[in-house]
Design an enzyme around this catalytic site. Structure first.
Site, PDB file in Angstrom:
ATOM      1  N   ASN A   7       0.853  -0.965   0.118  1.00 36.15           N
ATOM      2  CA  ASN A   7      -0.085  -0.130  -0.068  1.00 36.15           C
ATOM      3  C   ASN A   7       0.946   1.266   0.037  1.00 36.15           C
ATOM      4  O   ASN A   7       1.346   1.723   1.122  1.00 36.15           O
ATOM      5  CB  ASN A   7      -1.008   0.012   1.159  1.00 36.15           C
ATOM      6  CG  ASN A   7      -1.932   1.352   1.204  1.00 36.15           C
ATOM      7  OD1 ASN A   7      -2.151   1.995   0.290  1.00 36.15           O
ATOM      8  ND2 ASN A   7      -2.534   1.514   2.271  1.00 36.15           N
ATOM      9  N   TRP A   8       1.226   1.855  -1.270  1.00 37.54           N
ATOM     10  CA  TRP A   8       1.895   2.907  -1.285  1.00 37.54           C
ATOM     11  C   TRP A   8       1.487   4.444  -0.608  1.00 37.54           C
ATOM     12  O   TRP A   8       2.111   5.203  -0.618  1.00 37.54           O
ATOM     13  CB  TRP A   8       2.302   3.208  -2.845  1.00 37.54           C
ATOM     14  CG  TRP A   8       3.133   2.101  -3.292  1.00 37.54           C
ATOM     15  CD1 TRP A   8       3.924   1.289  -2.990  1.00 37.54           C
ATOM     16  CD2 TRP A   8       3.655   2.167  -4.716  1.00 37.54           C
ATOM     17  NE1 TRP A   8       4.810   0.641  -3.644  1.00 37.54           N
ATOM     18  CE2 TRP A   8       4.423   1.179  -4.989  1.00 37.54           C
ATOM     19  CE3 TRP A   8       3.038   2.881  -5.854  1.00 37.54           C
ATOM     20  CZ2 TRP A   8       5.156   0.746  -5.962  1.00 37.54           C
ATOM     21  CZ3 TRP A   8       3.720   2.535  -7.130  1.00 37.54           C
ATOM     22  CH2 TRP A   8       4.641   1.541  -7.084  1.00 37.54           C
ATOM     23  N   LYS A   9       0.221   4.293  -0.346  1.00 41.21           N
ATOM     24  CA  LYS A   9      -0.596   5.502   0.133  1.00 41.21           C
ATOM     25  C   LYS A   9      -0.277   6.640  -0.577  1.00 41.21           C
ATOM     26  O   LYS A   9      -0.448   6.594  -1.983  1.00 41.21           O
ATOM     27  CB  LYS A   9      -0.178   5.789   1.599  1.00 41.21           C
ATOM     28  CG  LYS A   9      -0.484   4.598   2.450  1.00 41.21           C
ATOM     29  CD  LYS A   9       0.035   4.536   3.856  1.00 41.21           C
ATOM     30  CE  LYS A   9      -0.613   3.237   4.653  1.00 41.21           C
ATOM     31  NZ  LYS A   9      -0.450   3.395   6.151  1.00 41.21           N
ATOM     32  N   HIS A  93      -9.905   1.328   4.858  1.00 37.75           N
ATOM     33  CA  HIS A  93      -8.618   1.408   5.439  1.00 37.75           C
ATOM     34  C   HIS A  93      -8.777   2.534   6.839  1.00 37.75           C
ATOM     35  O   HIS A  93      -9.521   3.243   6.560  1.00 37.75           O
ATOM     36  CB  HIS A  93      -7.647   1.774   4.598  1.00 37.75           C
ATOM     37  CG  HIS A  93      -6.280   1.833   5.017  1.00 37.75           C
ATOM     38  ND1 HIS A  93      -5.764   2.763   6.169  1.00 37.75           N
ATOM     39  CD2 HIS A  93      -4.986   1.044   4.972  1.00 37.75           C
ATOM     40  CE1 HIS A  93      -4.340   2.386   6.372  1.00 37.75           C
ATOM     41  NE2 HIS A  93      -4.063   1.457   5.590  1.00 37.75           N
ATOM     42  N   GLU A  95      -7.136   4.930   7.680  1.00 39.66           N
ATOM     43  CA  GLU A  95      -6.973   6.097   7.484  1.00 39.66           C
ATOM     44  C   GLU A  95      -8.114   6.649   6.721  1.00 39.66           C
ATOM     45  O   GLU A  95      -8.523   7.994   6.899  1.00 39.66           O
ATOM     46  CB  GLU A  95      -5.561   6.352   6.653  1.00 39.66           C
ATOM     47  CG  GLU A  95      -4.545   6.182   7.242  1.00 39.66           C
ATOM     48  CD  GLU A  95      -3.185   5.574   6.596  1.00 39.66           C
ATOM     49  OE1 GLU A  95      -2.118   5.185   7.360  1.00 39.66           O
ATOM     50  OE2 GLU A  95      -3.504   5.614   5.496  1.00 39.66           O
ATOM     51  N   GLU A 161      -5.532  -4.709  10.450  1.00 45.38           N
ATOM     52  CA  GLU A 161      -4.434  -3.605  10.699  1.00 45.38           C
ATOM     53  C   GLU A 161      -4.981  -3.055  11.903  1.00 45.38           C
ATOM     54  O   GLU A 161      -5.747  -2.019  12.149  1.00 45.38           O
ATOM     55  CB  GLU A 161      -4.389  -2.803   9.749  1.00 45.38           C
ATOM     56  CG  GLU A 161      -3.895  -3.303   8.553  1.00 45.38           C
ATOM     57  CD  GLU A 161      -3.536  -2.360   7.402  1.00 45.38           C
ATOM     58  OE1 GLU A 161      -2.473  -2.155   6.869  1.00 45.38           O
ATOM     59  OE2 GLU A 161      -4.321  -1.445   7.069  1.00 45.38           O
ATOM     60  N   GLY A 167       2.495   2.437  10.882  1.00 44.43           N
ATOM     61  CA  GLY A 167       3.184   3.462  10.786  1.00 44.43           C
ATOM     62  C   GLY A 167       3.981   4.067  12.098  1.00 44.43           C
ATOM     63  O   GLY A 167       4.515   5.001  12.053  1.00 44.43           O
ATOM     64  N   SER A 203       3.132  -1.952  10.563  1.00 43.57           N
ATOM     65  CA  SER A 203       4.541  -1.857  10.733  1.00 43.57           C
ATOM     66  C   SER A 203       5.319  -3.346  10.382  1.00 43.57           C
ATOM     67  O   SER A 203       5.935  -3.763  10.994  1.00 43.57           O
ATOM     68  CB  SER A 203       4.963  -1.563  12.105  1.00 43.57           C
ATOM     69  OG  SER A 203       4.409  -0.159  12.291  1.00 43.57           O
ATOM     70  N   GLY A 224       2.929  -1.147   4.380  1.00 43.09           N
ATOM     71  CA  GLY A 224       2.945   0.219   4.097  1.00 43.09           C
ATOM     72  C   GLY A 224       4.415   0.720   3.827  1.00 43.09           C
ATOM     73  O   GLY A 224       5.045   0.423   2.846  1.00 43.09           O
ATOM     74  N   GLY A 225       5.053   1.266   4.791  1.00 41.82           N
ATOM     75  CA  GLY A 225       6.276   1.825   4.795  1.00 41.82           C
ATOM     76  C   GLY A 225       7.290   1.001   4.084  1.00 41.82           C
ATOM     77  O   GLY A 225       8.195   1.323   3.157  1.00 41.82           O
TER      78      GLY A 225
END
Length: 242
Positions: A7-9, A93, A95, A161, A167, A203, A224-225
């Site tokens: 997930n590049w967001k 998600h 967010e 999640e 994150g 994470s 994610g990251g």
């Protein structure tokens, strides 16, 4: 089936994506039983599809509207995503829920719309730290999964999640993941979705994923990251394939 989705967001630019895709094309080795996917920003979806299509990495959007068309300025429809070659879409998600006010009522419509247009819906669920510490974790997850009573049966992936681990560098313990994924699997069966793959996210890195992927009912990761770096993304896929 195990599924690892990056997930590049709202990250990466054209030059970064060019390098990322080149690394994937040269380094990705498909293996039966494990799928890899990238959830890219809308404006790069078509480019990613063109660059990665031949190597078999799936393409996901990060959100979509439930209407097929209409006067919804700034929105993207499931039909449009399908038209440019998307394979699936992330829905709900944390967010989107906590920053943009995504509701369970809308998610019912979105899951249905994704299925109608041949997209795999990835339904994201998870509790905040306050909800976990307040003993409301299972109630929250049960409510989020209850949308499936209204969507009916159909293709689905669920991504658990914990919001407090997204994150933050903080990762749920193996025992915490085991407990929640067992609960989610039971709830899915209760809602007519037994056997649905359940990803873990929060994470995730190559340093912890090899252990996480061995937990019962963990069928891959929504990352994610770590998934912004192609070498790490490829390593996560290898760990899922092991």
């Amino acid at each position: 089936m195990r599924i690892v989705i990056a997930n590049w967001k709202m990250n990466l630019l054209s030059k970064d994506i060019e390098a990322f895709c080149a690394a994937c094309v040269s380094g990705y080795k498909p293996k039966a039983g494990v799928e890899a996917g990238i959830a890219a920003p809308y404006i790069y979806l078509k480019d990613v599809k063109a660059k990665l299509g031949p190597c078999g990495v799936k393409l996901y959007a990060q959100n979509a509207h439930f209407e097929a068309k209409g006067a919804f300025t700034g929105e993207i429809s499931m039909a449009q995503l399908k038209d440019i070659g998307c394979d699936g879409v992330l829905l709900g998600h944390s967010e989107r829920r906590h920053i943009f006010g995504e509701t369970n009522a809308n998610l019912v419509k979105k899951v249905k719309a994704a299925r109608e247009h041949g997209l795999m819906p990835v339904l994201c669920i998870g509790e905040t730290l306050e909800e976990r510490d307040g003993g409301k974790m299972f109630d929250v997850l049960r409510e989020q999964l209850a949308v499936l009573k209204e969507t009916g049966a159909g293709p689905l992936v669920v991504a658990y999640e914990p919001v407090w681990a997204i994150g933050t560098g903080r990762v749920a313990t193996v025992e915490q993941i085991r407990e929640v994924h067992a609960f989610v699997a039971e709830e899915l069966a209760r809602n007519g979705a037994a056997g649905t793959p359940i990803q873990y996210g929060g994470s995730v890195t190559p340093d912890n994923f090899a252990e996480i992927i061995q937990v019962p009912h963990v069928a891959g990761g929504l990352v994610g990251g770590a998934a912004l770096v192609p070498e790490k993304f490829l390593k996560l896929i290898e760990q899922a394939q092991a």
